[in-house]
Design an enzyme around this catalytic site. Structure first.
Site, PDB file in Angstrom:
ATOM      1  N   THR A 192     -43.917  28.856  10.709  1.00 41.56           N
ATOM      2  CA  THR A 192     -43.507  28.245   9.448  1.00 41.56           C
ATOM      3  C   THR A 192     -41.986  28.075   9.474  1.00 41.56           C
ATOM      4  O   THR A 192     -41.337  28.392  10.463  1.00 41.56           O
ATOM      5  CB  THR A 192     -43.899  29.130   8.243  1.00 41.56           C
ATOM      6  OG1 THR A 192     -43.019  30.274   8.191  1.00 41.56           O
ATOM      7  CG2 THR A 192     -45.337  29.633   8.355  1.00 41.56           C
ATOM      8  N   CYS A 193     -41.426  27.619   8.369  1.00 45.43           N
ATOM      9  CA  CYS A 193     -39.969  27.455   8.325  1.00 45.43           C
ATOM     10  C   CYS A 193     -39.247  28.795   8.346  1.00 45.43           C
ATOM     11  O   CYS A 193     -38.066  28.864   8.668  1.00 45.43           O
ATOM     12  CB  CYS A 193     -39.556  26.652   7.098  1.00 45.43           C
ATOM     13  SG  CYS A 193     -39.962  27.426   5.529  1.00 45.43           S
ATOM     14  N   ASN A 194     -39.959  29.884   7.996  1.00 48.44           N
ATOM     15  CA  ASN A 194     -39.324  31.196   7.921  1.00 48.44           C
ATOM     16  C   ASN A 194     -39.681  32.140   9.055  1.00 48.44           C
ATOM     17  O   ASN A 194     -39.082  33.205   9.189  1.00 48.44           O
ATOM     18  CB  ASN A 194     -39.679  31.887   6.595  1.00 48.44           C
ATOM     19  CG  ASN A 194     -38.938  31.283   5.425  1.00 48.44           C
ATOM     20  OD1 ASN A 194     -37.893  30.673   5.609  1.00 48.44           O
ATOM     21  ND2 ASN A 194     -39.483  31.425   4.238  1.00 48.44           N
TER      22      ASN A 194
END
Length: 497
Positions: free
Chosen positions: A102-104
């Site tokens: 994911t983006c994180n």
């Protein structure tokens, strides 16, 4: 002994002790990684011996311990998850794998035949995938084993490990990992499938049985709040706002800004239908829709530009912005970019144009969400109790799988003894028995063996949902393996193979 002393620190120490690079891992990861290191040292004398029980390990990095410039190099688009699973399970000691990107965070969950070799093979894949040398990558990695790996994924799914505690998007992403895994072939096997099913159940329980997601914010809404915080007037309507992309992140951006009274927004997307579908969800907001060829014209005429697209390349560079006129004094004369895409879509060096432009990325959202964690401490404590229940349930299920090889080994050993003794008896009796009598004697031998095995076999079967029953069954399994020397028989059979 000298060889072990050289090799053991090489495998794990840099992962759990990254102080030289200044990276600080979460306390839970530090403790879990220390336990993993202790297990590694304890088993170093028999380092290359196989284990009957496959090892579940998790290795990866997240926003808590790795900057976006490292995360984006390891990011794996959803369309590439099946390929990554196939590549990982092509290694000789990795049986199952899953990718959560994911983006994180970018995390790998792997079932390996060997703990030590599994770790090395995962490291090798990460180096090949990212192009980052292992010595540069290791300080940012966490390494978790078995119970700790399971607990980590449950916390991730429950939103307890998120930048924005309790946010719901991560549960949807965990569900998507499971969904994609169903068509990824045998690499997304029984153990990994069960792990992600348990994580989904845990995530749902946390959100339905606690208040952790009440009034919660997502990464998108935190990004919107960051802009509101940075605008001199604090009013979103005082700025001309554009969003690159029309997916889930963009929808959440519009939703949050609309709740704060936003009246107008510009959407840039590769195709009209998706952008129009987004606009139809918010009838009270005026939408200006443009296609990507108009990107620079839109950027030049707007004060705030959110980047939330699926592009894997930079879309906006410093040289694109340097010649643009500064913005109005109402917004402080600064053009603000908020890049919540991973990989990033906006060049970070644009911030060098201090007087006229600044770039924020997902790592800059921490100041917005700090208060969020404090206000949810009580709900988080409740969630931790629920997750312990889900952890016990998964471990009971996984432990129940251990008895299958023992059942097979016990049956095989009993059958080998029966068949051997039957042949000896037939040799002594010669040809004096008819076929009917021979069959009767053989059936007698099988009947005796089956009746003798009935009790032990019953002791190896249990309800996997009952942790106490599973514990008792595992004790029975250990006793039977010792009494019948099943582990020794299995090792001999493995050697013959």
């Amino acid at each position: 002994a000298a060889r072990v002393a050289e090799v053991v620190p090489e495998v794990v120490v840099p992962v759990v002790a990254p102080s030289a690079s200044g990276v600080k891992l979460p306390a839970t990861h530090v403790e879990a990684s220390k336990r993993a290191l202790e297990q590694l040292k304890e088993s170093s004398a028999n380092r290359y011996a196989g284990s009957n029980k496959p090892v579940l390990l998790s290795m990866g990095l997240s926003i808590h311990n790795a900057p976006v410039e490292v995360r984006e190099k390891l990011a794996v688009p959803e369309a590439e998850w099946p390929r990554a699973i196939q590549e990982l399970t092509a290694y000789p000691h990795i049986e199952e794998a899953a990718v959560l990107s994911t983006c994180n965070r970018m995390e790998l969950y792997v079932v390996a035949l060997s703990w030590h070799r599994g770790v090395r093979e995962v490291e090798d894949w990460m180096v090949r995938s990212s192009g980052i040398p292992l010595e540069e990558l290791r300080p940012y990695l966490f390494l978790l084993r078995d119970r700790d790996a399971t607990e980590h994924l449950l916390r991730v799914s429950g939103g307890l490990d998120s930048l924005v505690m309790g946010e719901g998007q991560i549960l949807a992403q965990v569900k998507q990992v499971h969904k994609v895994g169903q068509s990824a072939g045998p690499g997304f096997g029984r153990h990994i499938n069960g792990l992600f099913k348990q994580a989904i159940t845990a995530g749902k329980r946390v959100r339905s049985e606690t208040s952790i997601s009440t009034g919660g914010v997502s990464v998108s809404s935190a990004a919107a709040e960051l802009v509101q915080l940075k605008l001199p007037t604090g009013d979103l309507n005082d700025a001309k706002i554009a969003i690159i992309g029309a997916g889930k992140m963009s929808t959440l951006l519009v939703k949050h800004m609309a709740s704060k009274g936003l009246k107008e927004v510009t959407i840039l997307n590769r195709s009209l239908p998706r952008a129009e579908a987004l606009a139809s969800d918010f009838p009270d907001v005026k939408f200006n829709i443009h296609l990507m060829p108009e990107l620079m014209a839109v950027v030049e005429s707007h004060d705030v530009v959110f980047a939330a697209s699926g592009s894997e390349e930079l879309l906006i560079h410093k040289e694109d912005i340097s010649g643009m006129a500064p913005r109005d004094d109402t917004v402080g004369g600064v053009r603000r970019f908020v890049d919540i895409s991973v990989p990033r879509n906006v060049a970070p060096d644009i911030s060098e144009l201090e007087a006229s432009a600044v770039v924020y990325n997902v790592d800059d959202l921490k100041e917005v969400v700090a208060a969020n964690k404090e206000s949810r401490a009580a709900a988080a404590a409740e969630a931790e109790l629920l997750l312990k229940e889900e952890l016990r349930a998964f471990e009971a299920w996984r432990d129940s799988l251990e008895t299958v090889p023992t059942i097979k080994a016990l049956r095989n050993k009993a059958e080998a003894i029966r068949a051997g003794e039957f042949e000896k008896a037939m040799g002594k009796l010669g040809d004096g028995l008819s076929k009917k009598q021979l069959k009767a004697v053989e059936e007698l031998s099988k009947g005796i063996v089956n009746k003798l095995l009935h009790g032990p076999m019953a002791a190896l079967r249990c309800d996997s949902a009952d942790a106490a029953a599973v514990e008792e069954t595992l004790a029975n399994m250990t006793a039977l393996e010792r009494m019948f020397a099943l582990s020794q028989a299995g090792a001999q059979a493995g050697g013959r193979r």
